[in-house]
Enzyme design. Structure first.
Site, PDB file in Angstrom:
ATOM      1  CD  GLU A   1      -2.849  -1.380   0.334  1.00  0.00           C
ATOM      2  OE1 GLU A   1      -3.051  -0.429  -0.451  1.00  0.00           O
ATOM      3  OE2 GLU A   1      -3.496  -2.437   0.281  1.00  0.00           O
TER       4      GLU A   1
ATOM      5  CB  CYS B   1      -1.630   7.247   1.124  1.00  0.00           C
ATOM      6  SG  CYS B   1      -2.696   6.145   2.053  1.00  0.00           S
TER       7      CYS B   1
END
Length: 463
Positions: free
Chosen positions: A231, A265
Site C-alpha cells: 500500500e 495517502c
C-alpha cells in the site's frame, strides 16, 4: 536506524530506543513460529475473544492511547481519538465476520460420482508487517486483525518515529490475551528486514509506505519467493462538476486535503474543477483553508496540525520550491503558522503543467494543487493523468451520474460526494504505483491464506 519519540510541536526528543540485535530478531521469529503452531489450531471463537478484548481495551483507554499518537507524530488529539476508535471497529469487524468469510467453499462438479471438491482457507504462518507513521494504530490494526483472525502470527517493523505507539500496541494485544509471540514489535534495522524475509519460517510481508521502500521490500520478498502486498502513495483527484453543491463541496475539500496535517495517502491532493465553477471553487476553497488554525495538536481549538517531523516539513517546502521553479504559482494561505514546530504554511499551487515535475508528485502536507478542466471529459482525463491509482472523489448533485464518472477514474477506490475515506467495513487498496493487494474485509483477510483444494473420491468409485 534511530527509534525515537520527538514531539513534532516542540521539537523535543522525549525518548529513544536501541535497535534490535540479530539475536533478538532470531528469537522473535522463533517465538512467532512457535506461537503460530498453536494459534492456527485455535477456534474462531477463541480468536474473536482476543480481538474483542483488544477493542474493549482501546475504548476504555482511548484518551491515553490517543495522547501517545499525538505526542509521537503530531496529529490533532480529536483525530487521534478517532483513530483509536477506528482500530477498535476493525477488530470488531473480524470478530463478527471472520469465520463466515473463511468458511470452506464446496465447488460444483459436473459429475458427483467423480468426487466432492472443497476449497478451504488455511493460514500461511509468520508474517512481517512494515508500517508507516501517519496512522500508527490504524495501520497495525488494519493488518493484524484479519491475519490473526485467519490464524497467522505477526512481526511488526514500525516507523522509527513512533516507537512508543508500536510498543503500546504490543502490550495491548498481550493484555487482550493473545499468546506471547502472536504479535511481536521489533525495532528492526533495514538489514534485518532482509534477514526476516529470508527466514523460511516467515511466509510473507505487508508494507504500507513509500514507493522506494515498497520496491525494495518487494524485491527482497520476490527473491525469497514470499507473498507481498504493498500500500503505497497516492495523489487523489477531487473532481468538482458544474452542478456540485459548492458550500458542501468546499467544506469536504478543505477537510479532505488537510486532515492529519495533509499526511494521508488518500488525501484530496489534486483539486480538479470544471471551468464553469473553477473560479468560485478557488475563491471559496481559499477562504476555507485560510480559516484553519495551526497550533498545539493537544489543544481542541487547533484545526491544523504540525507535520510529523521537521524533516518532513522541509521536504514539503523543497517540493513547493521545485514546483515554483518550473513555472507554478504558490499562494500561501491564512495566518502565519507558528515558528515553533514542524509546520508548513498552507499553500495552493496553480499553473502546474505536465512538464513540471511537481505535476506527478505526491505532496505529503497542507499543499493543494488546483486544476481548471475544460469540461467533464477533461476533468476525467486530468484525474487519470497520474502514476498513482489509490483513491479519488467526484462531487455532483446528480449521484447517479456521479457514479458513472467515478467508474471512469482509474483507481482502487472512488467516492461520490465524499473525499476518500477509511472505514472498518470498506476495502482499501490501489493500482499502478499505489501498490497491489487489498486490506480489510474478506479481500484483506484472504491475502495471506492458502486456498487449498480438497477433493474426495469414494474408495469404491469406478476406476
Amino acid at each position: 536506524m534511530t527509534y525515537a519519540t520527538t514531539n513534532p510541536f516542540t521539537g523535543e526528543r522525549i525518548k529513544s530506543f536501541p535497535d534490535a540485535t540479530d539475536v533478538q530478531v532470531e528469537n522473535a521469529i522463533t517465538g512467532a513460529h512457535d506461537a503460530f503452531l498453536a494459534w492456527r489450531e485455535t477456534s474462531f471463537a477463541a480468536r474473536a475473544k482476543v480481538l474483542q478484548k483488544a477493542a474493549d481495551l482501546l475504548r476504555a483507554s482511548k484518551r491515553r492511547y490517543a495522547e501517545i499518537l499525538t505526542l509521537e507524530m503530531g496529529k490533532l488529539l480529536a483525530e487521534a481519538e478517532a483513530e483509536v476508535e477506528l482500530s477498535a471497529e476493525i477488530f470488531e469487524y473480524y470478530v463478527v465476520n471472520a469465520e463466515r468469510l473463511l468458511a470452506a467453499e464446496p465447488l460444483p462438479v459436473r459429475n458427483p460420482a467423480e468426487g466432492r471438491a472443497t476449497i478451504v482457507h488455511e493460514p500461511l504462518g509468520v508474517l512481517l508487517a512494515i508500517e508507516p507513521w501517519n496512522f500508527p494504530f490504524y495501520q497495525i490494526a488494519r493488518i493484524i486483525a484479519p491475519q490473526l483472525s485467519a490464524g497467522n502470527t505477526m512481526l511488526l517493523k514500525h516507523a522509527s518515529n513512533v516507537p512508543q505507539s508500536a510498543a503500546a500496541f504490543e502490550e495491548l494485544m498481550l493484555e487482550a490475551g493473545l499468546p506471547k509471540g502472536g504479535f511481536t514489535n521489533l525495532y528492526a534495522t533495514r538489514a534485518q528486514i532482509s534477514m526476516i524475509l529470508n527466514d523460511p519460517r516467515v511466509q510473507g510481508v505487508a508494507l504500507t509506505g513509500s514507493e522506494g521502500a515498497g520496491a525494495e521490500v518487494a524485491g527482497i520478498a520476490g527473491k525469497a519467493l514470499k507473498k507481498s502486498t504493498l500500500e503505497l502513495g497516492g495523489a487523489d483527484a477531487f473532481v468538482v462538476l458544474a452542478d456540485a453543491d459548492m458550500a458542501k463541496t468546499v467544506k469536504w475539500a478543505v477537510f479532505g486535503r488537510h486532515w492529519n496535517g495533509g499526511q494521508v495517502c488518500v488525501s484530496s491532493k489534486r483539486m480538479i474543477a470544471v471551468d464553469a465553477v473553477y473560479d468560485e471553487f478557488l475563491k471559496r476553497y481559499t477562504e476555507g483553508v485560510a480559516a484553519l488554525k495551526a497550533g498545539d495538536p493537544m489543544d481542541p481549538a487547533t484545526t491544523l496540525a504540525p507535520l510529523s517531523s521537521q524533516t518532513a516539513a522541509d521536504e514539503v517546502k523543497q517540493k513547493i520550491a521545485l514546483a515554483v521553479e518550473h513555472g507554478a504559482t504558490a499562494t500561501e494561505v491564512g495566518p502565519k503558522v507558528p515558528n515553533r514546530g514542524a509546520f508548513v504554511q498552507p499553500t495552493i499551487l496553480t499553473g502546474v503543467t505536465p512538464d513540471n515535475p511537481a505535476y506527478y508528485m505526491e505532496f505529503f502536507g497542507p499543499v493543494s494543487m488546483l486544476f481548471r478542466a475544460g469540461d467533464e471529459a477533461d476533468a476525467i482525463r486530468i484525474a487519470n493523468d497520474t502514476p498513482f491509482g489509490l483513491g479519488g472523489s467526484v462531487f455532483t448533485s446528480d449521484t447517479e451520474h456521479g457514479a458513472k464518472v467515478a467508474a471512469k477514474i482509474s483507481t482502487g477506490m472512488v467516492f461520490v460526494n465524499h473525499p476518500t475515506m477509511v472505514k472498518a467495513d470498506l476495502p482499501f487498496g490501489g493500482v499502478r504505483r499505489s501498490g497491489y493487494g487489498r486490506e480489510l474485509l474478506g479481500l484483506g483477510l484472504k491475502e495471506f491464506v492458502n486456498h487449498k483444494l480438497i477433493d474426495v473420491v469414494d474408495i469404491d468409485a469406478e476406476f
